[in-house]
Design an enzyme around this catalytic site. Structure first.
Site, short mmCIF file in Angstrom:
data_model
loop_
_atom_site.label_atom_id
_atom_site.label_comp_id
_atom_site.label_asym_id
_atom_site.label_seq_id
_atom_site.Cartn_x
_atom_site.Cartn_y
_atom_site.Cartn_z
CB SER A 65 -0.89 0.01 1.24
OG SER A 65 -1.40 1.32 1.43
CG HIS A 111 -3.94 -1.65 -1.52
ND1 HIS A 111 -5.02 -2.45 -1.80
CD2 HIS A 111 -4.32 -0.85 -0.49
CE1 HIS A 111 -6.02 -2.15 -0.99
NE2 HIS A 111 -5.63 -1.18 -0.18
CG ASP A 138 -5.09 2.35 0.95
OD1 ASP A 138 -6.05 1.56 0.84
OD2 ASP A 138 -3.98 2.01 1.40
CG MET A 154 -8.42 6.94 2.51
SD MET A 154 -7.71 6.92 4.16
CE MET A 154 -6.67 5.45 4.07
CG HIS A 183 -9.16 -0.09 -0.31
ND1 HIS A 183 -8.60 -0.21 0.95
CD2 HIS A 183 -10.50 -0.19 -0.11
CE1 HIS A 183 -9.55 -0.36 1.85
NE2 HIS A 183 -10.71 -0.35 1.23
CG MET A 209 -11.23 2.93 2.19
SD MET A 209 -9.68 2.93 3.11
CE MET A 209 -8.54 3.14 1.76
CG MET A 258 -11.59 -3.21 5.00
SD MET A 258 -10.04 -2.82 4.16
CE MET A 258 -9.16 -1.88 5.42
CG ASP A 267 -6.09 -2.99 3.20
OD1 ASP A 267 -5.01 -2.74 3.75
OD2 ASP A 267 -6.76 -2.14 2.57
N GLY A 268 -4.76 -4.51 6.22
CA GLY A 268 -4.66 -3.89 7.53
C GLY A 268 -3.92 -4.75 8.52
C1 DX5 Z 1 -6.28 1.33 5.71
C2 DX5 Z 1 -5.78 1.07 4.31
C3 DX5 Z 1 -4.68 0.08 4.23
C4 DX5 Z 1 -3.42 0.52 4.95
C5 DX5 Z 1 -2.71 -0.68 5.40
O1 DX5 Z 1 -7.51 1.93 5.64
O2 DX5 Z 1 -6.85 0.55 3.51
O3 DX5 Z 1 -4.40 -0.26 2.88
O4 DX5 Z 1 -2.57 1.28 4.16
O5 DX5 Z 1 -1.64 -0.27 6.17
P1 DX5 Z 1 -0.89 -1.26 7.18
O6 DX5 Z 1 -0.36 -2.40 6.35
O7 DX5 Z 1 0.17 -0.42 7.75
O8 DX5 Z 1 -1.92 -1.70 8.15
ZN ZN Z 2 -6.44 -0.34 1.59
#
Ligand code: DX5
Ligand code: ZN
Length: 232
Positions: free
Chosen positions: A13, A36, A38, A40, A69, A71, A140, A178-179
């Protein structure tokens, strides 16, 4: 009939990368299966990252395919535009979509793999009848919004049930987690049935992101290979 062996994918990510140098950060993970991304919007989650114009540029310069991804609220409106940008895979949150089946079909029609994400407390059972509409299910393993959070073991039974449903349905749907994925938690997630692993801090937080990817891959493959009845 036994399901075929699962392919292990490591998708770093860029949330944990240096946002001032994204092109060179992408070059450091050229051995990844995908990157990946993200997205947001400070509405669906309490954080703000990048949007379509930046993702369109990343798509042009990335050495690996993009796995978005989203969000974001109003996924029905925005997700198709990410597919139009040529991304390999676009994942929307089911909690943010009015018409998830229509949206998944639209993503595929525009040439992207269709992914659907569930927050940790969203039950998977309501969506098992639409597996054939999806290329990927993202479960998640932290509350979406921030990197660096601890893996939620409470999601493991849901991963297990989703894997059973996917195998039982005979369709090919990747299960992404993820996470909080680390060299240690990837073992539990893979054992439960996930096969696509997102890692932010466990890749970009290391001196060598490419070595971190290989270490995660080794553990993920090991755990997948020891899964019964799948033998790699
Ligand atoms: C959180 C993101 C993840 C995040 C994961 O909302 O969707 O993709 O970047 O980070 P780590 O691997 O540090 O938990
Ligand atoms: Zn993510």
């Amino acid at each position: 009939m036994s399901p075929s062996p699962l392919t292990c994918c490591i998708n770093p990510s860029i949330l944990s990368a240096d946002f001032a140098n994204l092109e060179s950060e992408l070059a450091r993970i050229s051995n990844a299966d995908a990157v990946h991304v993200d997205v947001m919007d400070n509405s669906f989650v309490p954080n703000l990252t990048i949007g379509l114009p930046v993702v369109e540029r990343l798509q042009k310069v990335s050495p690996v395919p993009l796995d978005a991804h989203l969000m974001i609220s109003d996924a029905d409106r925005w997700a198709p535009l990410y597919a139009d940008a040529g991304l390999s895979s676009v994942t929307f949150h089911v909690e943010a979509a009015m018409a998830p089946i229509k949206l998944a079909r639209e993503l595929r029609a525009r040439g992207a793999k269709a992914g659907m994400a569930l927050r940790p407390a969203t039950p998977v059972e309501s969506y098992l009848d639409m597996l054939s509409e999806l290329d990927m299910l993202l479960l998640m393993t932290v509350e979406p919004g921030f990197g660096g959070q601890a893996f939620l073991d409470v999601v493991l039974p849901k991963i297990r049930r989703a894997r059973e449903a996917v195998d039982g349905s005979g369709v090919s749907v990747a299960i992404q987690v993820d996470g909080g994925i680390t060299e240690e938690t990837i073992l539990r997630a893979a054992e439960a049935g996930a096969n696509v692993f997102v890692a932010g801090s466990a890749v970009y937080g290391k001196p060598s992101p490419s070595e971190a990817i290989e270490a995660l891959r080794t553990n993920g493959q090991l755990a997948l290979a020891s899964n019964n009845p799948r033998k790699a």
